[in-house]
Design a protein around this motif. Structure first.
Motif, short mmCIF file in Angstrom:
data_model
loop_
_atom_site.label_atom_id
_atom_site.label_comp_id
_atom_site.label_asym_id
_atom_site.label_seq_id
_atom_site.Cartn_x
_atom_site.Cartn_y
_atom_site.Cartn_z
N TRP A 1 24.23 41.55 -32.65
CA TRP A 1 24.30 42.09 -31.50
C TRP A 1 23.94 41.01 -30.37
O TRP A 1 24.57 40.96 -29.25
N PRO A 2 23.02 40.13 -30.66
CA PRO A 2 22.92 39.03 -29.76
C PRO A 2 24.30 38.24 -29.60
O PRO A 2 24.65 37.73 -28.52
N PHE A 3 24.93 37.90 -30.80
CA PHE A 3 26.23 37.23 -30.55
C PHE A 3 27.24 38.26 -29.81
O PHE A 3 27.88 37.48 -28.80
N LEU B 1 23.11 24.74 -31.82
CA LEU B 1 22.06 23.90 -31.53
C LEU B 1 20.84 24.85 -31.31
O LEU B 1 19.46 24.61 -31.81
N VAL B 2 21.02 26.02 -30.66
CA VAL B 2 20.03 26.84 -30.28
C VAL B 2 19.46 27.86 -31.64
O VAL B 2 18.34 27.91 -32.01
N ILE B 3 20.73 28.10 -32.50
CA ILE B 3 20.26 28.95 -33.89
C ILE B 3 19.80 27.95 -34.80
O ILE B 3 18.84 28.48 -35.70
N MET C 1 15.97 38.70 -27.66
CA MET C 1 16.29 39.55 -28.73
C MET C 1 16.32 39.04 -29.97
O MET C 1 16.13 39.45 -31.14
N GLY C 2 16.09 37.62 -29.90
CA GLY C 2 16.13 36.86 -31.18
C GLY C 2 17.81 36.81 -31.64
O GLY C 2 18.46 37.77 -31.76
N VAL C 3 17.89 35.58 -32.07
CA VAL C 3 19.52 35.28 -32.19
C VAL C 3 19.73 35.24 -33.65
O VAL C 3 20.73 35.32 -34.40
N ARG C 4 18.55 34.91 -34.65
CA ARG C 4 18.85 34.39 -35.81
C ARG C 4 17.94 35.55 -36.90
O ARG C 4 16.96 35.99 -36.66
N VAL C 5 18.74 35.77 -37.94
CA VAL C 5 18.21 36.76 -38.90
C VAL C 5 17.14 36.05 -39.74
O VAL C 5 17.08 34.80 -39.75
N SER C 6 16.14 36.66 -40.51
CA SER C 6 15.10 36.33 -41.14
C SER C 6 15.85 35.56 -42.32
O SER C 6 16.87 35.69 -42.80
N GLU C 7 14.86 34.66 -42.75
CA GLU C 7 15.14 33.94 -43.98
C GLU C 7 15.53 34.68 -45.03
O GLU C 7 16.46 34.53 -45.94
N GLU C 8 14.95 35.77 -45.34
CA GLU C 8 15.09 36.81 -46.55
C GLU C 8 16.53 37.37 -46.24
O GLU C 8 17.30 37.54 -47.40
N ASP C 9 16.74 37.84 -45.00
CA ASP C 9 18.05 38.42 -44.95
C ASP C 9 19.13 37.52 -45.00
O ASP C 9 20.09 37.60 -45.68
N GLU C 10 18.94 36.24 -44.63
CA GLU C 10 20.10 35.25 -44.74
C GLU C 10 20.22 34.80 -46.25
O GLU C 10 21.35 34.66 -46.67
#
Length: 441
Positions: free
Chosen positions: A164-166, A218-220, A413-422
């Protein structure tokens, strides 16, 4: 004899019935033929550029890992539809002020306003511009360029960005960022007045997508595990046949991208020029692909297919700023430099720890800059000073605004998924469905 005369009379009447409307049409065509043929060019070129959305989608789906394929497909489907709405609501009239500026040469006086087509069943008198083309055909063609810009961003930030942020960023890009800077050149703004030349958008489209992608990367940040202990960890894509298919689709669509940007098909000269553009576009793609093919063999002792694919795309981006004036040989060389750029820029970005999943920044940003700088080499109307100044203006505006938007999205919103989800993969984490369930279960 009487029967023959009767037959002859019927024949003459029949020929007259057919010939008179044909003659009338022949007399009408020169008056309205330009409008008709230009509209046909925009519609045909437009659906070729629309097919590039499929090319981007297949390329990206092939170059991401299997666990992120559905996410990439979803993003590409959604970004195209969002671009269509954003461009309708604000982008089209922001991009084309038609001489009505709120800030002369910089900001449209028609903003904000939705796009409006010509009325149903118009006559020549009802056309918005009988000397140009139908408004609907022009809108459709330009919308496809807008959507292509958003597709560039999608590949760079793949495998770790939230959906959604994307999509919110896509709306801002297609409704505001892309149309505003495009108005400075293609809307008759201050860059156009300066003499900036960018035939089909090496800067206006491709570098803009590349700058927005760079800001997002760069942001993500990089994917988890991509850079470890000073090493670059390979994360190969899951489906190279799909990536190759996507490249060929993009190659095909580029004939509409560049050819349609002639913006005219109503004269012999225009048709000849469109044909020349097609040939040069193809030559540049070939040059970029061959350059990457040879260089990867030299440097890596084996050919790298992903470099060859991106080499062809970089060649296409490189020729986009001026596909008309080069000879076939010059077009091949311009494209070849694009292929060289890819081979060197991809590992350079990795050294900077800028994670670009599909290589969009080398292909669209760096090759886009090169293509814009190459215009004066074959077009005497261009100057290096104006080209460089325009590249900097568009680049600074796009990168700064994109970076701010990405940062705001990160904050709220937070643009990056969690490390676990990634690690698990965005298909399951974000969407709950897999592209290849038979292979992963």
């Amino acid at each position: 004899m009487r029967n023959f005369n009767k037959f002859l009379g019927v024949a003459v009447a029949t020929v007259a019935a057919v010939a008179l409307p044909t003659m009338a049409f022949a007399q009408e065509l020169p008056e309205h033929g330009v409008y008709i043929m230009n509209s046909v060019l925009f519609l045909m070129a437009g659906f070729l550029v629309m097919f590039m959305a499929c090319g981007f989608c297949m390329l990206e789906a092939g170059l991401v890992r299997a666990k992120n394929t559905t996410m990439q497909l979803t993003k590409n489907m959604a970004l195209f539809t969002i671009a269509a709405v954003g461009y309708y609501l604000m982008g089209y009239n922001l991009m084309y002020p038609l001489g009505d500026w709120s800030i002369e040469g910089y900001f449209s006086g028609l903003f904000p306003a939705v796009a409006v087509m010509e009325a149903v069943g118009i006559s020549a008198e009802g056309a918005d511009d009988i000397s140009y083309a139908s408004t609907g055909s022009d809108y459709f063609f330009q919308l496809m360029f807008c959507a292509a810009t958003a597709s560039i961003v999608s590949g760079t930030v793949a495998e770790r960005v939230k959906l959604w942020p994307f999509l919110v960023f896509t709306l801002v890009l297609t409704a505001f960022i892309y149309p505003l800077q495009a108005s400075w050149k293609w809307g008759g703004g201050f860059l156009d007045e300066m003499g900036f030349l960018d035939f089909a958008g090496s800067t206006v489209v491709h570098s803009v997508g590349g700058w927005a992608a760079l800001a997002g990367a760069l942001v993500i940040g990089a994917r988890t595990g991509k850079y470890k202990d000073g090493r670059v960890i390979p994360m190969p894509g899951a489906n190279l046949p799909l990536a190759t298919l996507g490249t060929f689709i993009l190659w095909l669509g580029w004939f509409g991208f560049n050819g349609g940007s002639q913006l005219a098909m109503g004269t012999i000269g225009d048709v000849a020029d469109v044909s020349r553009i097609f040939a040069n576009t193809n030559a540049a793609a070939a040059g970029g692909s061959i350059a990457a093919l040879i260089l990867t063999q030299i440097f890596y002792k084996k050919v790298d297919l992903t470099m060859v694919l991106n080499g062809a795309l970089a060649g296409l981006v490189s020729i986009t700023a001026e596909p008309l004036t080069p000879t076939l040989g010059a077009a091949t060389l311009i494209g070849a430099v694009g292929g060289v750029i890819v081979v060197f820029a991809v590992p350079f970005l990795d050294k900077l720890k800028i994670d670009d999943v599909v290589g969009a920044i080398p292909v669209h940003l760096i090759a886009g800059i090169w293509g814009t700088l190459a215009v004066p080499l074959t077009n005497s109307d261009a100057s290096f000073g104006t080209q460089i100044t325009s590249i900097v203006i568009v680049g600074v505006f796009t990168f700064v605004v994109s970076y701010i938007v990405w940062m705001l999205l990160k904050m709220f919103m937070g643009v990056r998924v969690s490390e676990e989800d990634e690690i698990a993969g965005l298909d399951n984490a974000e969407l709950g469905m897999e592209a290849y369930p038979e292979f992963t279960r």
